[in-house]
Design a protein around this motif. Structure first.
Motif, PDB file in Angstrom:
ATOM      1  N   VAL A  68       1.001  -0.707  -0.007  1.00  0.00           N
ATOM      2  CA  VAL A  68      -0.310  -0.716  -0.106  1.00  0.00           C
ATOM      3  C   VAL A  68       0.862   1.342   0.207  1.00  0.00           C
ATOM      4  N   GLU A  69       2.039   1.217   0.230  1.00  0.00           N
ATOM      5  CA  GLU A  69       2.781   2.204   1.018  1.00  0.00           C
ATOM      6  C   GLU A  69       3.091   2.853  -0.497  1.00  0.00           C
ATOM      7  N   GLY A  70       3.913   2.044  -1.327  1.00  0.00           N
ATOM      8  CA  GLY A  70       4.850   1.213  -2.089  1.00  0.00           C
ATOM      9  C   GLY A  70       4.519   1.978  -3.299  1.00  0.00           C
ATOM     10  N   VAL A  71       2.637   1.578  -3.141  1.00  0.00           N
ATOM     11  CA  VAL A  71       2.252   2.168  -4.457  1.00  0.00           C
ATOM     12  C   VAL A  71       1.537   3.386  -4.547  1.00  0.00           C
ATOM     13  N   ILE A  72       1.170   3.755  -3.069  1.00  0.00           N
ATOM     14  CA  ILE A  72       0.569   5.261  -2.960  1.00  0.00           C
ATOM     15  C   ILE A  72       1.869   6.092  -2.793  1.00  0.00           C
ATOM     16  N   ASP A  73       2.325   6.371  -1.895  1.00  0.00           N
ATOM     17  CA  ASP A  73       3.864   7.788  -2.071  1.00  0.00           C
ATOM     18  C   ASP A  73       4.325   7.129  -3.308  1.00  0.00           C
ATOM     19  N   HIS A  74       4.937   6.191  -3.360  1.00  0.00           N
ATOM     20  CA  HIS A  74       5.900   6.079  -4.486  1.00  0.00           C
ATOM     21  C   HIS A  74       5.430   6.446  -5.648  1.00  0.00           C
ATOM     22  N   HIS A  75       3.974   5.375  -6.316  1.00  0.00           N
ATOM     23  CA  HIS A  75       4.335   5.577  -7.772  1.00  0.00           C
ATOM     24  C   HIS A  75       2.735   6.586  -7.544  1.00  0.00           C
ATOM     25  N   LEU A  76       1.924   6.026  -7.551  1.00  0.00           N
ATOM     26  CA  LEU A  76       0.334   7.393  -7.641  1.00  0.00           C
ATOM     27  C   LEU A  76       1.266   8.898  -6.843  1.00  0.00           C
ATOM     28  N   LEU A  77       1.497   9.386  -5.730  1.00  0.00           N
ATOM     29  CA  LEU A  77       1.433   9.942  -5.392  1.00  0.00           C
ATOM     30  C   LEU A  77       3.097  10.415  -5.528  1.00  0.00           C
ATOM     31  N   GLY A  78       4.192  10.154  -5.474  1.00  0.00           N
ATOM     32  CA  GLY A  78       5.532  10.233  -5.841  1.00  0.00           C
ATOM     33  C   GLY A  78       6.372  10.972  -4.992  1.00  0.00           C
ATOM     34  N   ILE A  79       5.913  10.509  -3.771  1.00  0.00           N
ATOM     35  CA  ILE A  79       6.416  12.477  -2.705  1.00  0.00           C
ATOM     36  C   ILE A  79       7.728  11.601  -2.471  1.00  0.00           C
ATOM     37  N   HIS A  80       7.882   9.891  -2.197  1.00  0.00           N
ATOM     38  CA  HIS A  80       9.402  10.214  -1.915  1.00  0.00           C
ATOM     39  C   HIS A  80       9.759   8.652  -2.090  1.00  0.00           C
ATOM     40  N   HIS A  81      10.669   7.899  -3.251  1.00  0.00           N
ATOM     41  CA  HIS A  81      11.011   6.570  -3.278  1.00  0.00           C
ATOM     42  C   HIS A  81      11.681   6.385  -2.491  1.00  0.00           C
ATOM     43  N   VAL A  82      11.942   4.483  -2.548  1.00  0.00           N
ATOM     44  CA  VAL A  82      12.880   4.136  -1.369  1.00  0.00           C
ATOM     45  C   VAL A  82      14.095   4.529  -1.946  1.00  0.00           C
ATOM     46  N   ARG A  83      15.490   4.471  -3.290  1.00  0.00           N
ATOM     47  CA  ARG A  83      16.048   5.573  -3.094  1.00  0.00           C
ATOM     48  C   ARG A  83      15.805   6.084  -5.229  1.00  0.00           C
ATOM     49  N   THR A  84      16.152   7.173  -4.553  1.00  0.00           N
ATOM     50  CA  THR A  84      16.283   8.450  -5.476  1.00  0.00           C
ATOM     51  C   THR A  84      17.885   7.967  -6.179  1.00  0.00           C
ATOM     52  N   GLY A  85      17.882   8.718  -8.197  1.00  0.00           N
ATOM     53  CA  GLY A  85      19.071   8.085  -8.791  1.00  0.00           C
ATOM     54  C   GLY A  85      18.338   7.661 -10.183  1.00  0.00           C
ATOM     55  N   PRO A  86      19.149   6.892 -10.779  1.00  0.00           N
ATOM     56  CA  PRO A  86      19.673   6.560 -11.882  1.00  0.00           C
ATOM     57  C   PRO A  86      18.775   4.963 -12.187  1.00  0.00           C
ATOM     58  N   TYR A  87      17.981   4.313 -10.369  1.00  0.00           N
ATOM     59  CA  TYR A  87      17.957   2.871 -10.748  1.00  0.00           C
ATOM     60  C   TYR A  87      16.543   2.810  -9.468  1.00  0.00           C
ATOM     61  N   GLN A  88      16.092   4.078  -9.309  1.00  0.00           N
ATOM     62  CA  GLN A  88      14.948   4.351  -8.508  1.00  0.00           C
ATOM     63  C   GLN A  88      14.233   3.562  -8.984  1.00  0.00           C
ATOM     64  N   LEU A  89      12.785   3.785 -10.299  1.00  0.00           N
ATOM     65  CA  LEU A  89      12.085   2.732 -10.790  1.00  0.00           C
ATOM     66  C   LEU A  89      12.554   1.156 -10.156  1.00  0.00           C
ATOM     67  N   TRP A  90      13.659   1.033  -9.820  1.00  0.00           N
ATOM     68  CA  TRP A  90      14.002  -1.028  -9.210  1.00  0.00           C
ATOM     69  C   TRP A  90      14.086  -1.155  -8.294  1.00  0.00           C
ATOM     70  N   TRP A  91      14.464  -0.005  -6.914  1.00  0.00           N
ATOM     71  CA  TRP A  91      14.224   0.207  -5.843  1.00  0.00           C
ATOM     72  C   TRP A  91      12.382  -0.018  -5.795  1.00  0.00           C
ATOM     73  N   ASP A  92      12.111   0.998  -6.348  1.00  0.00           N
ATOM     74  CA  ASP A  92      10.614   1.049  -5.990  1.00  0.00           C
ATOM     75  C   ASP A  92       9.343  -0.374  -5.781  1.00  0.00           C
ATOM     76  N   LEU A  93      10.172  -0.717  -7.293  1.00  0.00           N
ATOM     77  CA  LEU A  93       9.981  -2.321  -7.884  1.00  0.00           C
ATOM     78  C   LEU A  93      10.000  -2.966  -6.245  1.00  0.00           C
TER      79      LEU A  93
END
Length: 173
Positions: free
Chosen positions: A117-142
């Motif tokens: 829930v937190e990953g889908v909402i905060d990382h993907h829908l809202l985009g207010i933070h990511h697990v780790r920003t940078g070139p592999y940000q999407l992979w960290w979130d996934l």
């Protein structure tokens, strides 16, 4: 009588405990120890237009720390609610319940549910933070979502493999 058995009896408390404990792991490990992100650390690229608070400035870090604290308050309340519900449902044999695969399976599933829930909402829908920003940000979130799914599946399997405990049964604890 079936309501006093661990299946339904500790499912909700165990899940809520898992949500709270999973939130604590996220907040303590990722926000504080590793400092990979804070609650508002990606609002410069978010999807909803929240003002950016750079965690690299004192005012920005203050705002991010405030929101991290609010997040920790919610996770702390989830743990308290989960413990309160568990305590109210387990009248005897508390030691057996704490050692049961049923309870720990629900806790793992709750932690996984938190991640999803937190990953889908905060990382993907809202985009207010990511697990780790940078070139592999999407992979960290996934990867965070994958960990959540594995925790749900692992918790479900652990729970299903446990024996049912009568929450009102007297006997050894």
């Amino acid at each position: 009588m079936a309501a006093t058995r661990t299946g339904r009896g500790i499912a909700l408390p165990g899940t809520i405990l898992g949500i709270g404990l999973g939130g604590f792991v996220d907040g303590i490990a990722l926000h504080q120890i590793l400092q990979w992100h804070h609650m508002l650390s990606s609002t410069d690229t978010d999807n909803i237009g929240v003002r950016y608070y750079s965690p690299d400035t004192v005012p920005g870090l203050r705002m991010n720390t405030l929101w991290d604290g609010l997040f920790h308050t919610v996770t702390w309340l989830a743990v308290l609610i989960g413990l309160g519900l568990l305590y109210s449902r387990v009248t005897t044999s508390r030691g057996r319940v704490w050692r049961s695969r049923q309870l720990w399976g629900w806790i793992l599933a709750g932690w996984g549910f938190f991640n999803l829930v937190e990953g889908v909402i905060d990382h993907h829908l809202l985009g207010i933070h990511h697990v780790r920003t940078g070139p592999y940000q999407l992979w960290w979130d996934l990867g965070f979502l994958l960990l959540g799914a594995l925790l749900v599946v692992g918790g479900w399997a652990l729970r299903r493999g446990g024996r049912t405990i009568d929450l009102c049964e007297t006997g050894r604890t």
